[in-house]
Design a protein around this motif. Structure first.
Motif, PDB file in Angstrom:
ATOM      1  N   CYS A  46      91.370  24.746  -7.974  1.00 25.91           N
ATOM      2  CA  CYS A  46      91.255  25.858  -8.922  1.00 25.91           C
ATOM      3  C   CYS A  46      90.903  27.155  -8.199  1.00 25.91           C
ATOM      4  CB  CYS A  46      90.186  25.540  -9.974  1.00 25.91           C
ATOM      5  SG  CYS A  46      88.527  25.385  -9.283  1.00 25.91           S
ATOM      6  N   GLU A  47      91.146  28.249  -8.916  1.00 23.08           N
ATOM      7  CA  GLU A  47      90.793  29.575  -8.409  1.00 23.08           C
ATOM      8  C   GLU A  47      89.323  29.840  -8.762  1.00 23.08           C
ATOM      9  OE1 GLU A  47      92.823  34.033  -8.767  1.00 23.08           O
ATOM     10  OE2 GLU A  47      93.210  32.538 -10.295  1.00 23.08           O
ATOM     11  N   VAL A  48      88.527  30.279  -7.793  1.00 21.27           N
ATOM     12  CA  VAL A  48      87.107  30.551  -8.045  1.00 21.27           C
ATOM     13  C   VAL A  48      86.917  32.059  -8.228  1.00 21.27           C
ATOM     14  CG1 VAL A  48      84.766  30.386  -7.083  1.00 21.27           C
ATOM     15  CG2 VAL A  48      86.387  28.510  -6.745  1.00 21.27           C
ATOM     16  N   VAL A  49      86.193  32.408  -9.285  1.00 13.90           N
ATOM     17  CA  VAL A  49      85.995  33.814  -9.654  1.00 13.90           C
ATOM     18  C   VAL A  49      84.502  34.130  -9.657  1.00 13.90           C
ATOM     19  CG1 VAL A  49      86.378  35.530 -11.483  1.00 13.90           C
ATOM     20  CG2 VAL A  49      88.040  33.677 -11.153  1.00 13.90           C
ATOM     21  N   ALA A  50      84.120  35.263  -9.054  1.00 14.07           N
ATOM     22  CA  ALA A  50      82.715  35.698  -9.099  1.00 14.07           C
ATOM     23  C   ALA A  50      82.652  37.199  -8.856  1.00 14.07           C
ATOM     24  CB  ALA A  50      81.893  34.960  -8.044  1.00 14.07           C
ATOM     25  N   HIS A  51      81.490  37.775  -9.125  1.00 12.84           N
ATOM     26  CA  HIS A  51      81.307  39.221  -8.941  1.00 12.84           C
ATOM     27  C   HIS A  51      80.987  39.560  -7.489  1.00 12.84           C
ATOM     28  CE1 HIS A  51      79.703  43.294  -9.404  1.00 12.84           C
ATOM     29  NE2 HIS A  51      80.443  43.334 -10.495  1.00 12.84           N
ATOM     30  N   GLU A  52      81.451  40.708  -7.059  1.00 14.08           N
ATOM     31  CA  GLU A  52      81.255  41.093  -5.647  1.00 14.08           C
ATOM     32  C   GLU A  52      79.786  41.169  -5.234  1.00 14.08           C
ATOM     33  OE1 GLU A  52      81.983  45.922  -6.305  1.00 14.08           O
ATOM     34  OE2 GLU A  52      82.410  44.994  -4.379  1.00 14.08           O
ATOM     35  N   LEU A  53      78.894  41.512  -6.168  1.00 15.66           N
ATOM     36  CA  LEU A  53      77.485  41.670  -5.785  1.00 15.66           C
ATOM     37  C   LEU A  53      76.764  40.330  -5.581  1.00 15.66           C
ATOM     38  CD1 LEU A  53      76.462  44.777  -7.938  1.00 15.66           C
ATOM     39  CD2 LEU A  53      77.080  44.694  -5.512  1.00 15.66           C
ATOM     40  N   ASP A  54      77.372  39.226  -6.000  1.00 11.79           N
ATOM     41  CA  ASP A  54      76.809  37.904  -5.689  1.00 11.79           C
ATOM     42  C   ASP A  54      77.674  37.150  -4.670  1.00 11.79           C
ATOM     43  OD1 ASP A  54      74.678  38.328  -7.375  1.00 11.79           O
ATOM     44  OD2 ASP A  54      75.042  36.609  -8.672  1.00 11.79           O
ATOM     45  N   LEU A  55      78.684  37.833  -4.180  1.00  9.58           N
ATOM     46  CA  LEU A  55      79.683  37.185  -3.310  1.00  9.58           C
ATOM     47  C   LEU A  55      79.090  36.636  -2.013  1.00  9.58           C
ATOM     48  CD1 LEU A  55      82.776  36.777  -3.303  1.00  9.58           C
ATOM     49  CD2 LEU A  55      82.943  38.844  -1.937  1.00  9.58           C
ATOM     50  N   ASP A  68      88.033  33.291  -4.698  1.00  6.05           N
ATOM     51  CA  ASP A  68      89.434  33.721  -4.617  1.00  6.05           C
ATOM     52  C   ASP A  68      89.673  35.037  -5.332  1.00  6.05           C
ATOM     53  OD1 ASP A  68      90.525  31.149  -3.461  1.00  6.05           O
ATOM     54  OD2 ASP A  68      89.520  30.424  -5.268  1.00  6.05           O
ATOM     55  N   ARG A  69      88.905  35.253  -6.374  1.00  9.05           N
ATOM     56  CA  ARG A  69      89.114  36.475  -7.157  1.00  9.05           C
ATOM     57  C   ARG A  69      87.759  37.142  -7.371  1.00  9.05           C
ATOM     58  NH1 ARG A  69      93.199  37.236 -12.149  1.00  9.05           N
ATOM     59  NH2 ARG A  69      92.519  39.295 -12.753  1.00  9.05           N
ATOM     60  N   VAL A  70      87.637  38.364  -6.874  1.00  6.73           N
ATOM     61  CA  VAL A  70      86.355  39.060  -6.896  1.00  6.73           C
ATOM     62  C   VAL A  70      86.353  40.101  -8.020  1.00  6.73           C
ATOM     63  CG1 VAL A  70      84.754  40.465  -5.547  1.00  6.73           C
ATOM     64  CG2 VAL A  70      86.149  38.716  -4.406  1.00  6.73           C
ATOM     65  N   ILE A  71      85.375  39.988  -8.910  1.00  6.78           N
ATOM     66  CA  ILE A  71      85.212  40.961  -9.990  1.00  6.78           C
ATOM     67  C   ILE A  71      84.445  42.152  -9.411  1.00  6.78           C
ATOM     68  CG2 ILE A  71      84.220  41.361 -12.296  1.00  6.78           C
ATOM     69  CD1 ILE A  71      86.396  39.183 -12.297  1.00  6.78           C
ATOM     70  N   GLU A  72      85.020  43.329  -9.536  1.00  5.66           N
ATOM     71  CA  GLU A  72      84.371  44.497  -8.935  1.00  5.66           C
ATOM     72  C   GLU A  72      83.933  45.513  -9.966  1.00  5.66           C
ATOM     73  OE1 GLU A  72      87.557  45.646  -6.366  1.00  5.66           O
ATOM     74  OE2 GLU A  72      86.838  44.369  -4.720  1.00  5.66           O
ATOM     75  N   GLY A  73      84.595  45.543 -11.064  1.00  5.34           N
ATOM     76  CA  GLY A  73      84.331  46.609 -12.038  1.00  5.34           C
ATOM     77  C   GLY A  73      83.303  46.215 -13.076  1.00  5.34           C
ATOM     78  N   GLU A  74      83.226  47.052 -14.069  1.00  2.33           N
ATOM     79  CA  GLU A  74      82.329  46.885 -15.217  1.00  2.33           C
ATOM     80  C   GLU A  74      82.823  45.705 -16.072  1.00  2.33           C
ATOM     81  OE1 GLU A  74      79.268  47.880 -17.737  1.00  2.33           O
ATOM     82  OE2 GLU A  74      79.659  48.409 -15.652  1.00  2.33           O
TER      83      GLU A  74
END
Ligand SMILES: [Zn+2]
Ligand SMILES: [Zn+2]
Length: 226
Positions: A89-98, A123-129
């Motif tokens: 699977c693709e793993v998604v998390a926010h950049e500030l906890d990366l 795999d996919r970094v959330i950067e925005g609000e």
């Protein structure tokens, strides 16, 4: 232990205390039509049991296409590497906890649980609000709600006209060694109140139903920490 259960149309509880183990956060599964979404992964020891739970609900674990990690604490991320290995699977998390999710360290809180953290590649970094992800026929909003940790996110999915909010660790707690910030957390909780969710799936305390109950739960913690 009891099994997983259906929360509402297309949303299920598949892990947590009483399902996979007392060290696990609540783990939720969303049936996106073409593929499954997991919200958080638990401590790690309960992954095999969780796969059984998912099968018992009539789903096929390899159909898990995405795993969203709401923040970098071990009880939420500990199983991520194993789940990714099993399902691709693709793993998604926010950049500030990366940094913590990809490299581990004291901010995972693993020491408190006496376990070793197996880091996972995001795999996919959330950067925005707010970032919208489309999976199957659902739109998944990842909303940055810092405070408990800097990169905490909440997830909102609208299913059959019901707004389901995965708020995870709304209840805190807060610790300087995790980068917690209670002032920013309050702003995040106001953001969640503004969503008008119909159902709240929380990180350790289960499911709250109805707009009033969801509001009361969040406001209760705003009062508690005031
Ligand atoms: Zn936490
Ligand atoms: Zn937690």
């Amino acid at each position: 232990m009891k099994g997983g259960y259906r929360i509402c149309e297309r949303v299920y509880a598949v892990g947590g205390e009483g399902i996979t183990g007392s060290g696990d956060c609540c783990i939720y599964l969303v049936d996106c039509g073409d593929g499954l979404l997991l919200i958080d992964s638990g401590l790690g020891m309960g992954v095999e049991r969780m796969m059984e739970v998912i099968r018992s609900l009539g789903f096929d674990p390899p159909s898990i296409r995405m795993l969203i990690l709401t923040h970098s604490h071990i009880d939420h991320i500990g199983g991520a590497k194993r789940i990714k290995d099993l399902t691709n699977c693709e793993v998604v998390a926010h950049e500030l906890d990366l940094q913590v999710i990809e490299h581990g360290g004291a901010r995972t809180g693993a020491g408190l649980y006496g376990v070793r953290y197996d880091p996972v590649k995001v795999d996919r970094v959330i950067e925005g609000e707010t970032e919208r992800i489309e999976l199957g026929d659902l739109e998944i909003d990842c909303i940055h709600t810092p405070g408990h940790t800097p990169g905490s996110i909440s997830v909102l999915v609208e299913v059959e006209k019901q707004r389901v909010l995965f708020g995870q660790d709304i209840h805190g707690p807060f610790a300087p060694e995790w980068g917690s910030d209670i002032t920013i957390w309050r702003e995040s909780m106001e953001k969640l109140l503004g969503l008008g969710a119909d159902i709240l799936c929380e990180g350790h305390f289960g499911v709250f139903r109805g707009k009033d109950e969801v509001r009361r739960y969040i406001e209760g913690y705003l009062d508690y920490y005031s």
